[in-house]
Design a protein around this motif. Structure first.
Motif, PDB file in Angstrom:
ATOM      1  N   VAL A  72      40.952 -54.795 -22.917  1.00 31.94           N
ATOM      2  CA  VAL A  72      41.252 -54.477 -24.312  1.00 31.94           C
ATOM      3  C   VAL A  72      39.959 -54.667 -25.105  1.00 31.94           C
ATOM      4  O   VAL A  72      39.362 -55.743 -25.093  1.00 31.94           O
ATOM      5  CB  VAL A  72      42.357 -55.384 -24.871  1.00 31.94           C
ATOM      6  CG1 VAL A  72      42.694 -55.001 -26.314  1.00 31.94           C
ATOM      7  CG2 VAL A  72      43.615 -55.322 -23.983  1.00 31.94           C
ATOM      8  N   VAL A  73      39.546 -53.591 -25.743  1.00 35.67           N
ATOM      9  CA  VAL A  73      38.261 -53.581 -26.449  1.00 35.67           C
ATOM     10  C   VAL A  73      38.522 -53.479 -27.952  1.00 35.67           C
ATOM     11  O   VAL A  73      39.577 -53.006 -28.384  1.00 35.67           O
ATOM     12  CB  VAL A  73      37.378 -52.407 -25.973  1.00 35.67           C
ATOM     13  CG1 VAL A  73      36.999 -52.579 -24.500  1.00 35.67           C
ATOM     14  CG2 VAL A  73      38.077 -51.070 -26.180  1.00 35.67           C
ATOM     15  N   PRO A  74      37.551 -53.909 -28.769  1.00 37.64           N
ATOM     16  CA  PRO A  74      37.729 -53.787 -30.217  1.00 37.64           C
ATOM     17  C   PRO A  74      37.865 -52.331 -30.650  1.00 37.64           C
ATOM     18  O   PRO A  74      37.262 -51.437 -30.049  1.00 37.64           O
ATOM     19  CB  PRO A  74      36.456 -54.405 -30.791  1.00 37.64           C
ATOM     20  CG  PRO A  74      35.814 -55.159 -29.686  1.00 37.64           C
ATOM     21  CD  PRO A  74      36.284 -54.534 -28.413  1.00 37.64           C
ATOM     22  N   ALA A  75      38.669 -52.102 -31.675  1.00 36.72           N
ATOM     23  CA  ALA A  75      38.809 -50.749 -32.225  1.00 36.72           C
ATOM     24  C   ALA A  75      37.543 -50.417 -32.997  1.00 36.72           C
ATOM     25  O   ALA A  75      36.957 -51.270 -33.652  1.00 36.72           O
ATOM     26  CB  ALA A  75      40.019 -50.676 -33.134  1.00 36.72           C
ATOM     27  N   PHE A  76      37.097 -49.194 -32.924  1.00 33.10           N
ATOM     28  CA  PHE A  76      35.874 -48.783 -33.641  1.00 33.10           C
ATOM     29  C   PHE A  76      36.220 -48.046 -34.892  1.00 33.10           C
ATOM     30  O   PHE A  76      37.026 -47.285 -35.059  1.00 33.10           O
ATOM     31  CB  PHE A  76      34.994 -47.902 -32.731  1.00 33.10           C
ATOM     32  CG  PHE A  76      34.457 -48.675 -31.560  1.00 33.10           C
ATOM     33  CD1 PHE A  76      33.433 -49.567 -31.729  1.00 33.10           C
ATOM     34  CD2 PHE A  76      34.998 -48.503 -30.287  1.00 33.10           C
ATOM     35  CE1 PHE A  76      32.928 -50.276 -30.636  1.00 33.10           C
ATOM     36  CE2 PHE A  76      34.501 -49.197 -29.192  1.00 33.10           C
ATOM     37  CZ  PHE A  76      33.464 -50.081 -29.383  1.00 33.10           C
ATOM     38  N   ASP A 116      42.016 -49.763 -11.724  1.00 34.36           N
ATOM     39  CA  ASP A 116      42.254 -50.292 -13.060  1.00 34.36           C
ATOM     40  C   ASP A 116      42.161 -49.161 -14.078  1.00 34.36           C
ATOM     41  O   ASP A 116      41.292 -48.286 -13.971  1.00 34.36           O
ATOM     42  CB  ASP A 116      41.228 -51.377 -13.409  1.00 34.36           C
ATOM     43  CG  ASP A 116      41.463 -52.669 -12.627  1.00 34.36           C
ATOM     44  OD1 ASP A 116      42.622 -52.936 -12.245  1.00 34.36           O
ATOM     45  OD2 ASP A 116      40.488 -53.414 -12.408  1.00 34.36           O
ATOM     46  N   PRO A 117      43.056 -49.184 -15.091  1.00 32.14           N
ATOM     47  CA  PRO A 117      42.999 -48.148 -16.133  1.00 32.14           C
ATOM     48  C   PRO A 117      41.722 -48.265 -16.967  1.00 32.14           C
ATOM     49  O   PRO A 117      41.072 -49.308 -16.996  1.00 32.14           O
ATOM     50  CB  PRO A 117      44.220 -48.453 -17.003  1.00 32.14           C
ATOM     51  CG  PRO A 117      45.061 -49.394 -16.221  1.00 32.14           C
ATOM     52  CD  PRO A 117      44.163 -50.100 -15.259  1.00 32.14           C
ATOM     53  N   ASP A 118      41.395 -47.198 -17.668  1.00 33.16           N
ATOM     54  CA  ASP A 118      40.283 -47.234 -18.613  1.00 33.16           C
ATOM     55  C   ASP A 118      40.604 -48.231 -19.719  1.00 33.16           C
ATOM     56  O   ASP A 118      41.778 -48.471 -20.050  1.00 33.16           O
ATOM     57  CB  ASP A 118      40.051 -45.854 -19.226  1.00 33.16           C
ATOM     58  CG  ASP A 118      39.513 -44.847 -18.215  1.00 33.16           C
ATOM     59  OD1 ASP A 118      38.930 -45.275 -17.188  1.00 33.16           O
ATOM     60  OD2 ASP A 118      39.684 -43.634 -18.448  1.00 33.16           O
ATOM     61  N   ALA A 119      39.579 -48.784 -20.310  1.00 30.54           N
ATOM     62  CA  ALA A 119      39.748 -49.728 -21.415  1.00 30.54           C
ATOM     63  C   ALA A 119      40.411 -49.029 -22.606  1.00 30.54           C
ATOM     64  O   ALA A 119      40.311 -47.805 -22.773  1.00 30.54           O
ATOM     65  CB  ALA A 119      38.396 -50.296 -21.817  1.00 30.54           C
ATOM     66  N   ALA A 120      41.081 -49.822 -23.442  1.00 27.16           N
ATOM     67  CA  ALA A 120      41.724 -49.288 -24.644  1.00 27.16           C
ATOM     68  C   ALA A 120      41.716 -50.363 -25.726  1.00 27.16           C
ATOM     69  O   ALA A 120      41.633 -51.559 -25.436  1.00 27.16           O
ATOM     70  CB  ALA A 120      43.156 -48.859 -24.335  1.00 27.16           C
ATOM     71  N   ALA A 121      41.816 -49.915 -26.958  1.00 25.08           N
ATOM     72  CA  ALA A 121      41.864 -50.820 -28.100  1.00 25.08           C
ATOM     73  C   ALA A 121      43.322 -51.168 -28.412  1.00 25.08           C
ATOM     74  O   ALA A 121      44.240 -50.437 -28.005  1.00 25.08           O
ATOM     75  CB  ALA A 121      41.215 -50.154 -29.309  1.00 25.08           C
ATOM     76  N   PRO A 122      43.559 -52.280 -29.115  1.00 28.41           N
ATOM     77  CA  PRO A 122      44.928 -52.572 -29.555  1.00 28.41           C
ATOM     78  C   PRO A 122      45.503 -51.371 -30.303  1.00 28.41           C
ATOM     79  O   PRO A 122      44.827 -50.766 -31.146  1.00 28.41           O
ATOM     80  CB  PRO A 122      44.744 -53.779 -30.481  1.00 28.41           C
ATOM     81  CG  PRO A 122      43.491 -54.443 -29.989  1.00 28.41           C
ATOM     82  CD  PRO A 122      42.605 -53.301 -29.555  1.00 28.41           C
ATOM     83  N   GLY A 123      46.731 -50.993 -29.972  1.00 29.85           N
ATOM     84  CA  GLY A 123      47.376 -49.824 -30.564  1.00 29.85           C
ATOM     85  C   GLY A 123      46.991 -48.520 -29.894  1.00 29.85           C
ATOM     86  O   GLY A 123      47.575 -47.476 -30.174  1.00 29.85           O
TER      87      GLY A 123
END
Length: 167
Positions: A163-167, A48-55
């Motif tokens: 998909v994680v929240p953008a910081f 599985d790919p690493d997590a990423a934020a929207p965009g």
């Protein structure tokens, strides 16, 4: 003396013709053997790919292992299908990868010669749309295809992108 040269020349011609005939019978067998698929078992290993934020971006890895017992004699293809809301972005590895299906599928060719118990990886950078919700994106898949592959039960694996929240 001229008769001796002519006789030797005729004997050489017959030897050359016989050698050419022998070569003609050997070459098709050698070519057929070279084109014969190997006894290989290509397997997609789930990563599985690493997590990423929207965009944001992450990288999908199409990891393929040759379970053997032989080195592949034919080229093979790795197809990566991306979930909705995800598109491929170059550069890819290998460089010969091509984007298909509106950026949601990437096809990567690999040459023959993957040794038994060795692996190959297609690296596909991807961008998540700004509209994807936080959570888990499903629908991604990595698939391998080869005329050498004797066990098609392990030729594809799904993957998910967190998909994680953008910081």
């Amino acid at each position: 003396m001229i008769r001796t040269i002519v006789r030797r020349s005729s004997a050489r011609r017959r030897a050359l013709v016989a050698g050419a005939a022998l070569l003609a019978t050997l070459v098709p067998m050698t070519t057929a053997e070279a084109a014969k698929p190997s006894n290989s078992d290509l397997e997609v290993v789930r990563i599985d790919p690493d997590a990423a934020a929207p965009g944001g971006t992450t990288e999908v890895r199409g990891f393929v292992a040759n379970q053997g017992p032989e080195t592949t004699a034919s080229p093979f293809i790795v197809d990566v299908t991306l979930p909705d809301g995800v598109t491929a972005e170059a550069p890819f590895f290998p460089e010969e990868c091509k984007v298909l299906a509106n950026g949601r599928r990437v096809r990567c060719p690999f040459p023959a010669g993957l040794a038994a118990y060795d692996s190959a990886t297609a690296n596909i950078p991807v961008r998540l749309a700004t509209t994807v919700p936080v959570g888990v994106l499903t629908g991604g898949r990595v698939e391998v295809r080869s005329p050498d592959d004797k066990n098609q039960a392990n030729d594809q694996q799904p993957f998910t992108i967190n998909v994680v929240p953008a910081f």
